[in-house]
Design a protein around this motif. Structure first.
Motif, PDB file in Angstrom:
ATOM      1  N   ARG A   1      46.507  17.630 -33.865  1.00  0.00           N
ATOM      2  CA  ARG A   1      47.165  18.698 -34.615  1.00  0.00           C
ATOM      3  C   ARG A   1      46.321  19.112 -35.823  1.00  0.00           C
ATOM      4  O   ARG A   1      45.409  18.399 -36.263  1.00  0.00           O
ATOM      5  CB  ARG A   1      48.554  18.246 -35.076  1.00  0.00           C
ATOM      6  CG  ARG A   1      48.519  17.165 -36.129  1.00  0.00           C
ATOM      7  CD  ARG A   1      49.871  16.485 -36.295  1.00  0.00           C
ATOM      8  NE  ARG A   1      49.765  15.441 -37.320  1.00  0.00           N
ATOM      9  CZ  ARG A   1      50.284  15.529 -38.526  1.00  0.00           C
ATOM     10  NH1 ARG A   1      50.968  16.602 -38.871  1.00  0.00           N
ATOM     11  NH2 ARG A   1      50.133  14.558 -39.397  1.00  0.00           N
TER      12      ARG A   1
ATOM     13  N   GLU B   1      55.729  26.614 -28.798  1.00  0.00           N
ATOM     14  CA  GLU B   1      55.795  26.899 -30.226  1.00  0.00           C
ATOM     15  C   GLU B   1      57.239  26.814 -30.680  1.00  0.00           C
ATOM     16  O   GLU B   1      58.131  27.336 -30.013  1.00  0.00           O
ATOM     17  CB  GLU B   1      55.244  28.283 -30.526  1.00  0.00           C
ATOM     18  CG  GLU B   1      55.257  28.642 -32.017  1.00  0.00           C
ATOM     19  CD  GLU B   1      54.610  29.983 -32.309  1.00  0.00           C
ATOM     20  OE1 GLU B   1      53.383  30.018 -32.443  1.00  0.00           O
ATOM     21  OE2 GLU B   1      55.339  30.984 -32.378  1.00  0.00           O
TER      22      GLU B   1
ATOM     23  N   GLU C   1      54.986  25.811 -35.562  1.00  0.00           N
ATOM     24  CA  GLU C   1      54.032  24.791 -35.135  1.00  0.00           C
ATOM     25  C   GLU C   1      53.964  24.807 -33.620  1.00  0.00           C
ATOM     26  O   GLU C   1      54.933  25.192 -32.942  1.00  0.00           O
ATOM     27  CB  GLU C   1      54.459  23.399 -35.613  1.00  0.00           C
ATOM     28  CG  GLU C   1      54.209  23.121 -37.074  1.00  0.00           C
ATOM     29  CD  GLU C   1      52.758  22.794 -37.387  1.00  0.00           C
ATOM     30  OE1 GLU C   1      52.446  22.538 -38.562  1.00  0.00           O
ATOM     31  OE2 GLU C   1      51.926  22.813 -36.440  1.00  0.00           O
ATOM     32  N   ARG C   2      52.850  24.372 -33.091  1.00  0.00           N
ATOM     33  CA  ARG C   2      52.673  24.307 -31.640  1.00  0.00           C
ATOM     34  C   ARG C   2      52.413  22.873 -31.196  1.00  0.00           C
ATOM     35  O   ARG C   2      51.907  22.054 -31.956  1.00  0.00           O
ATOM     36  CB  ARG C   2      51.526  25.211 -31.191  1.00  0.00           C
ATOM     37  CG  ARG C   2      51.826  26.690 -31.381  1.00  0.00           C
ATOM     38  CD  ARG C   2      50.759  27.576 -30.779  1.00  0.00           C
ATOM     39  NE  ARG C   2      51.142  28.988 -30.884  1.00  0.00           N
ATOM     40  CZ  ARG C   2      50.459  29.981 -30.344  1.00  0.00           C
ATOM     41  NH1 ARG C   2      49.354  29.729 -29.650  1.00  0.00           N
ATOM     42  NH2 ARG C   2      50.869  31.230 -30.476  1.00  0.00           N
TER      43      ARG C   2
ATOM     44  N   ALA D   1      55.756  19.882 -30.494  1.00  0.00           N
ATOM     45  CA  ALA D   1      55.846  20.910 -31.532  1.00  0.00           C
ATOM     46  C   ALA D   1      56.863  20.513 -32.602  1.00  0.00           C
ATOM     47  O   ALA D   1      56.612  20.676 -33.810  1.00  0.00           O
ATOM     48  CB  ALA D   1      56.241  22.249 -30.902  1.00  0.00           C
TER      49      ALA D   1
END
Length: 236
Positions: free
Chosen positions: A85, A197, A206-207, A220
């Protein structure tokens, strides 16, 4: 910073632990798109970032499967997402002190660009791409295994049902429930990789990635919880 001197590049290379045959590829990895926009550079690091993202993914997958031979695919997927991330990459970039070497426009630098998580994370991946180009995959993998291994201690945060925890937290914040969207799918039918997402009103999305839609959504959700500092306050 309009230019990064060879001396500075050698200093960074020593920090990384690789003697570059071509310092130009390292310099390119440090060149933000804003520098090209104001004609400080002819090219930027976006292609190297694309390459480095794939190098990082493979090396981290190897690291996890070798360290945790008994882990199930779902666990590995959540842990993988945590290690690749943006926040983790930005943390690594800070450890390398990448911010001071970035080439960017004065405007971007003046707005705190050298400390922005996204810029640092992208530069981190671009440097990995440069390592791969200059020294090959084995060189990049060795550096990834060295610098990402300390983050294995964080993986316990990926143990619980992140979607449930996120929903409870969002409700406690009096916000609408999270909304999940599938934004990508790659790989063959027998081994797909999904990208999801999560969108929450008032927060940056966020993904996450995983071998199923649910795993990607969990990843996510976990990314939001870790970013917002929520996970430390719940029991895994």
């Amino acid at each position: 910073m309009a230019k990064t001197s060879d001396k500075a590049l050698h200093t960074l290379a020593a920090r990384l632990g690789h003697d570059f045959d071509d310092l130009g590829v390292l310099k390119l990895a440090l060149t933000h798109s804003s520098a090209r926009a104001v004609e400080l550079a002819e090219d930027d690091n976006e292609r190297l970032e694309f390459l480095g993202d794939r190098v990082l993914g493979l090396a981290v997958a190897e690291l996890l499967t070798s360290r945790f031979p008994e882990a199930r695919e779902g666990e590995l997927a959540r842990w993988f997402n945590h290690l690749v991330r943006a926040q983790t990459c930005a943390d690594i970039a800070q450890g390398w002190d990448l911010g001071r070497y970035l080439v960017m426009s004065d405007g971007e630098a003046g707005s705190g660009g050298r400390r922005k998580m996204t810029i640092l994370a992208n530069a981190c991946e671009a440097v990995l791409g440069a390592l791969h180009c200059d020294g090959g995959y084995d060189v990049a993998r060795a550096i990834i295994h060295r610098d990402w291994t300390p983050h294995l201690g964080e993986l316990e945060v990926a143990a619980a049902d992140a979607k449930s925890v996120l929903q409870e937290w969002v409700q406690g914040q009096k916000r609408p429930l999270p909304h999940y969207e599938e934004v990508g799918r790659s790989g063959p039918d027998h081994a797909p990789e999904f990208t999801a997402e999560v969108q929450i009103e008032g927060l940056e999305p966020e993904r996450g990635k995983g071998p199923s839609k649910r795993a990607a959504e969990q990843a996510a959700a976990l990314a939001v919880l870790v970013r917002e500092g929520v996970w430390d306050s719940v029991e895994p």
